[in-house]
Design a protein around this motif. Structure first.
Motif, PDB file in Angstrom:
ATOM      1  N   UNK A 157    -138.257  13.697  77.004  1.00 26.66           N
ATOM      2  CA  UNK A 157    -137.023  13.748  76.236  1.00 26.66           C
ATOM      3  C   UNK A 157    -137.275  13.149  74.871  1.00 26.66           C
ATOM      4  N   UNK A 158    -136.464  13.534  73.924  1.00 30.25           N
ATOM      5  CA  UNK A 158    -136.515  12.946  72.580  1.00 30.25           C
ATOM      6  C   UNK A 158    -136.360  11.444  72.722  1.00 30.25           C
ATOM      7  N   UNK A 159    -137.113  10.669  71.953  1.00 36.41           N
ATOM      8  CA  UNK A 159    -136.911   9.225  72.038  1.00 36.41           C
ATOM      9  C   UNK A 159    -135.483   8.864  71.629  1.00 36.41           C
ATOM     10  N   UNK A 160    -134.965   7.838  72.237  1.00 32.67           N
ATOM     11  CA  UNK A 160    -133.617   7.395  71.886  1.00 32.67           C
ATOM     12  C   UNK A 160    -132.923   6.775  73.075  1.00 32.67           C
ATOM     13  N   UNK A 161    -131.675   6.381  72.828  1.00 33.79           N
ATOM     14  CA  UNK A 161    -130.881   5.766  73.881  1.00 33.79           C
ATOM     15  C   UNK A 161    -130.134   6.864  74.626  1.00 33.79           C
ATOM     16  N   UNK A 162    -130.211   6.813  75.946  1.00 31.44           N
ATOM     17  CA  UNK A 162    -129.553   7.825  76.775  1.00 31.44           C
ATOM     18  C   UNK A 162    -128.542   7.185  77.710  1.00 31.44           C
ATOM     19  N   UNK A 200    -133.584   3.811  77.732  1.00 34.85           N
ATOM     20  CA  UNK A 200    -134.221   4.072  76.455  1.00 34.85           C
ATOM     21  C   UNK A 200    -135.437   4.954  76.689  1.00 34.85           C
ATOM     22  N   UNK A 201    -135.550   6.017  75.945  1.00 33.35           N
ATOM     23  CA  UNK A 201    -136.754   6.845  75.996  1.00 33.35           C
ATOM     24  C   UNK A 201    -137.556   6.542  74.748  1.00 33.35           C
ATOM     25  N   UNK A 202    -138.785   6.107  74.941  1.00 40.23           N
ATOM     26  CA  UNK A 202    -139.568   5.680  73.783  1.00 40.23           C
ATOM     27  C   UNK A 202    -140.685   6.659  73.437  1.00 40.23           C
ATOM     28  N   UNK A 203    -141.241   7.282  74.489  1.00 41.47           N
ATOM     29  CA  UNK A 203    -142.394   8.158  74.252  1.00 41.47           C
ATOM     30  C   UNK A 203    -141.998   9.413  73.477  1.00 41.47           C
ATOM     31  N   UNK A 204    -142.927   9.919  72.725  1.00 42.72           N
ATOM     32  CA  UNK A 204    -142.712  11.210  72.073  1.00 42.72           C
ATOM     33  C   UNK A 204    -142.644  12.283  73.158  1.00 42.72           C
TER      34      UNK A 204
END
Lengths: 628, 344
Positions: A243-248, B336-340
């Motif tokens: 997924x695109x990096x960011x807060x989900x 939080x998703x950090x990886x590309x």
């Protein structure tokens, strides 16, 4: 178990690939807490980083007679390590809490799929209630042979687990759903901590219930870990989805619409007034907004649907952003008032969470059959912009767009969503609010020039009239539902005036097309043999079906329309670039008719009105048939 | 209404340039004049005043008042007014309605605005007929009313507007007559009451129901036919020669003769506008039941208004919270998703 056709990765090509997506369906009696179980499993799954989509499927009755097939409540979740856009066609795993749940849900289970059944509930009485003939128990008669079946006495195991807490039989059995959830968490390697925290919070006033539920959860988990069942009951690991990096976070359509309306009001610089009347499945918006008073939101539970919209119109007149929401039957009641908002040219947002119709129809089932109602459903020539959301996350953007159009063009706007979007959850990348362009409203306060008369129905370049709040000195005027004189707004029945005002109202709404984005293509080429045109919550299955077909080399594109009325300016030319047009809709062909009328194109319908969302395979089959 | 700086206006300041389009001789003209005469006495500002109406002859009223005005749809004025008042409680809201608008198509909204006690004045012009649609019988028409839709006479019993209001929880109920000189004082009392003030005005429809109220409104019938009540005063009429007394045995009001002004000896009751039970009995003392009609402020017992309660709760719930949308949508169970992202 993958639901999307694509090229295999090296890992998948190995002997024992991990599944990339799994569809699990929890089904039980409506008193068994299946929606809660599904909701908590969803949360846990989101926290594990999977992409997901859910489909709550529950009866209209709050407490239908226990054990009956019409009392079955189900919750389906599709989660995986790739992009998930639907709740899944066929479940891989069915957890059936009683015979009725098994009976109603097993037909959709994938061949070879896994059934986990609570043996304790398969009593002669319950089997009879589910309509099985005397002496027949599907767990033992071989009728489930095409699936893998594991059954154990979940009821008894739960009772044993919560015994130390001294609950009565009934209360103890209520923990069954947590036991089942514990087992499901083990099966898919999900964390238990968020559920434990949630239970502690939920039962903070009754700690013994919290402890009993946690014990049941842990017992279910431990059962999976230690019971030597083997075979199909094994642990799966689903990698996090890219997924695109960011807060989900996860979001349901009802939540995202509420957030979007608040955002829209803020971007317009207005307080919001929400008038609503309880109706399934729209009530959740009223519930969410009623907690957001610090955002300048006033909510009003009116005495009926008409009062709900009429109060919102009154609030808009007084300078707030008036909003109302309902479902089809309620929207029908609001029809006359929508005409008043059109005639008085006041901003208003009407949210329709569509459900199966006509009349009371299927209150808890999804359908897209209110498109005609939205576009045409009022007396007189009463043009009104209509926007349709495609998913829970998209509903946020659509709600903002509805507020923008309503306030910029001084018009009521209908936002269409449906029961599926309202209740379904999906991961949502939390947007950065600073990225949204504000559209501040300016109320008219300047007096007419010397010798000039006040013109409450003067026009700006968008043909919008000025918004004048009561309380403004020097600009006193009267408005109403009787035809208005051009400019002055006085009552005027003159033939030429009515012609002009009708034209102006139409031109104003038509002109919105100049202020919305061109129609884009979701997938595929801008011209070709076939285009699948959708709107609303059919986005997921259409998109996946088109993707699968394209991977098979078929020349098909996907167009999904947000602006139902007025339509994007380029849409006609775009559609004319394809040899064939198919419009899948959960109705008998409403968008299809509008497209034919607007563009004289040969749009063909693909319809489904079973109260259930389209399956990917159904659309895929239509694509293949059209291109055969 | 709210406390406002008192300002000076004349009745002329409350007239619009619009041609009044009621039938010549309609009772609505008299009510319009009475309202325009009353407004200066209230010391309120035209721009803070909003007249909201439904549909019917009476509902044209806002076009003739130099204030803000909203001529809405049939029966829904109370609902529109509720939105207006909640959106801006500073506005002084007047609802103009009729017997059909308020008690037939809009009965539900009338009930709920009274129950909620929204701060506004509701003037119900009761002419016991549908005028605008050319003379059909209305929910207040008496049994036997002959009309285009009831050529053999109506068979259903009428509603009593003030009784409906009281039963709905109204805290202010009053009656007036279109042409009567006391109408402004009733309107002033309605305005002074904070909450939903319900005023029924007997209004003569000269075309379709002429003289329906004549038995008590005509000059020579007035002394015997009208009982004007006033808080703290004995309930007398017919020049003080008659009054209403309580029949203790049957718990109802009856007419007694008053000799030499000694109303106490005759047992005449003193009007207490805060007494709901008394109000009900006074309302029920209605024409068609063989007695004179009670007029004036029948019930007036204020309690907190809906709009003030809504605002109070809104403020209390918002207290100490920042309207930070970014933090609102970022709340709850998040990750939080950090990886590309890697290609699918």
């Amino acid at each position: 178990m993958a639901s999307a056709a694509r090229e295999l990765t090296p890992r998948e090509a190995s002997a024992h690939p991990a599944p990339e997506a799994v569809v699990v369906r929890f089904a039980g009696d409506s008193g068994d807490g299946m929606q809660l179980t599904g909701g908590q499993f969803t949360l846990s799954t989101a926290l594990a980083g999977n992409d997901l989509s859910t489909f709550p499927d529950f009866p209209a009755e709050i407490r239908a007679p226990q054990g009956t097939t019409f009392g079955v409540s189900a919750f389906q979740i599709n989660f995986g390590s790739t992009a998930i856009e639907t709740a899944g066609d066929e479940p891989d795993v069915l957890i059936a809490m009683n015979p009725a749940a098994l009976k109603t849900n097993s037909p959709s289970l994938k061949a070879g799929g896994l059934i986990i059944a609570d043996e304790g509930e398969f009593t002669a009485r319950n089997l009879a209630k589910a309509g099985y003939p005397d002496g027949v128990n599907p767990l033992h008669d071989g009728s489930l042979a095409k699936w893998q079946v594991i059954s154990f006495n979940i009821s008894q195991l739960t009772m044993d687990a919560v015994k130390p807490f001294g609950l009565g039989n009934k209360e103890a059995l209520r923990c069954k759903n947590m036991w089942t959830l514990g087992l499901a968490l083990w099966m898919f390697d999900r964390p238990r901590e968020p559920i434990v925290d949630w239970l502690k919070g939920k039962f903070s006033k009754a700690p013994v219930l919290a402890d009993a539920n946690i014990a049941a959860l842990n017992a279910g988990h431990a059962y999976g870990e230690t019971a030597e069942i083997g075979g199909p009951m094994k642990q799966h690991h689903i990698d996090p989805a890219p997924a695109e990096p960011g807060l989900y976070r996860t979001v349901t359509g009802a939540e995202s619409i509420s957030f979007g309306l608040v955002a829209g009001a803020q971007l317009a610089g207005l307080p919001m007034f929400f008038g609503g009347y309880p109706i399934t499945p729209a009530s959740a918006i009223l519930h969410h907004l009623s907690r957001l008073k610090e955002f300048g939101v006033t909510t009003f539970q009116a005495e009926d649907e008409i009062a709900a919209i009429a109060s919102a119109i009154g609030a808009s007149y007084a300078g707030s952003l008036g909003v109302t929401s309902s479902s089809g039957p309620g929207v029908a009641l609001k029809g006359e008032a929508m005409g008043l908002a059109i005639m008085t040219e006041l901003p208003l947002v009407i949210v329709n969470s569509q459900r199966g119709g006509p009349s009371t129809g299927l209150p808890t089932k999804t359908e897209q059959s209110d498109l005609y109602q939205a576009v045409y459903g009022r007396n007189g020539d009463a043009p009104m912009p209509v926007i349709a959301a495609r998913s829970p996350a998209d509903a946020f953007e659509c709600a903002i767009e509805a507020c923008r159009i309503a306030t910029q063009f001084m018009t009521p706007v209908m936002l269409l969503t449906d029961g599926y979007i309202a209740n379904a959850a999906e991961p949502w990348k939390v947007p950065d609010m600073s990225g949204y362009e504000p559209f501040p409203v300016s109320f008219k306060t300047d007096l007419p020039a010397e010798g000039e008369v006040l013109k409450p129905y003067a026009r700006d370049e968008k043909l919008a009239r000025p918004w004048i709040k009561p309380g403004t000195p020097g600009l006193l005027h009267r408005i109403g539902g009787i035809e208005k004189q051009v400019d002055t707004g006085h009552i005027d029945y003159a033939p030429a005036n009515h012609q002009r005002m009708t034209d102006i109202r139409k031109d104003k709404v038509d002109g919105i097309a100049n202020h919305i984005p061109d129609q884009e293509i979701e997938l595929g080429n801008a011209t070709g043999k076939l285009v699948i045109v959708g709107w609303g919550s059919t986005f997921g299955p259409i998109h996946q079906a088109v993707r699968r077909a394209r991977r098979k080399g078929l020349d098909v594109s996907h167009v999904h329309i947000r602006h139902i009325w007025p339509m994007p300016k380029n849409l006609g030319d775009l559609l004319r670039g394809f040899d064939k047009i198919i419009v899948p809709e959960m109705n008998t062909g409403q968008l299809k008719t509008v497209l034919r009328d607007q563009f004289l194109v040969d749009a063909k319908p693909l319809n489904k009105v079973s109260g259930q969302p389209f399956r990917i395979a159904e659309i895929e089959a239509a694509i293949e048939a059209a291109l055969a | 209404m709210n406390e406002m700086t008192t300002i000076k206006t004349s009745p002329k300041d409350w007239e619009t340039d619009q041609e009044v389009r009621w039938c010549p001789g309609c009772g609505d003209y008299a009510i319009l004049k009475a309202v325009q005469r009353t407004m200066p006495e209230l010391g309120v500002r035209p721009e803070n005043t909003v007249f909201i109406s439904g549909i019917g002859c009476s509902s044209r009223f806002p076009y003739y008042m130099e204030t803000y005005g909203f001529h809405t749809i049939h029966g829904r004025a109370p609902a529109v007014a509720t939105g207006v008042k909640l959106a801006n409680p500073e506005l002084d809201v007047w609802i103009i309605t009729g017997d059909g608008d308020a008690l037939s198509i809009g009965g539900n909204h009338t009930m709920h605005i009274l129950r909620r006690n929204l701060d506004c004045q509701i003037l119900l012009f009761n002419n016991e007929i549908y005028g605008l649609t050319k003379g059909q019988y209305s929910p207040t028409s008496r049994v036997g009313t002959r009309s285009p839709s009831t050529p053999f006479g109506s068979v259903d019993r009428p509603a009593t507007p003030c009784s409906f209001a009281l039963g709905s929880g109204a805290r202010f109920v009053a009656r007036g007559i279109d042409t009567h000189k006391s109408l402004p004082s009733v309107l002033k009392a309605a305005h002074a009451h904070k909450g939903a003030s319900f005023v029924e005005i007997y209004q003569n429809c000269i075309v379709y129901n002429d003289d329906v109220f004549a038995p008590f409104t005509e000059k020579k019938a007035a002394p015997e036919g009208q009982i004007w009540v006033e808080h703290g005063s004995p309930v007398l009429f017919a020049g003080g020669t008659k009054g209403l007394a309580l029949d203790h045995q049957n718990l109802r009001l009856h007419v007694v003769d008053v000799a030499d002004g000694d109303w106490q000896a005759a047992g005449v009751i003193v009007h207490d506008e805060t007494n709901r039970g008394l109000a009900q009995m006074l309302i029920d003392y209605a024409p068609g039941e063989g007695g004179p009609v009670v007029l004036g402020v029948i019930y007036n017992s204020p309690r907190p208004t809906f709009d003030s309660a809504v605002i109070e709760q809104n403020e209390a719930a918002a207290k100490g919270k920042k309207p930070d949308l970014q933090s609102l949508i970022s709340k709850g169970q998040t990750w939080q998703v950090t990886k590309e992202p890697h290609a699918l």
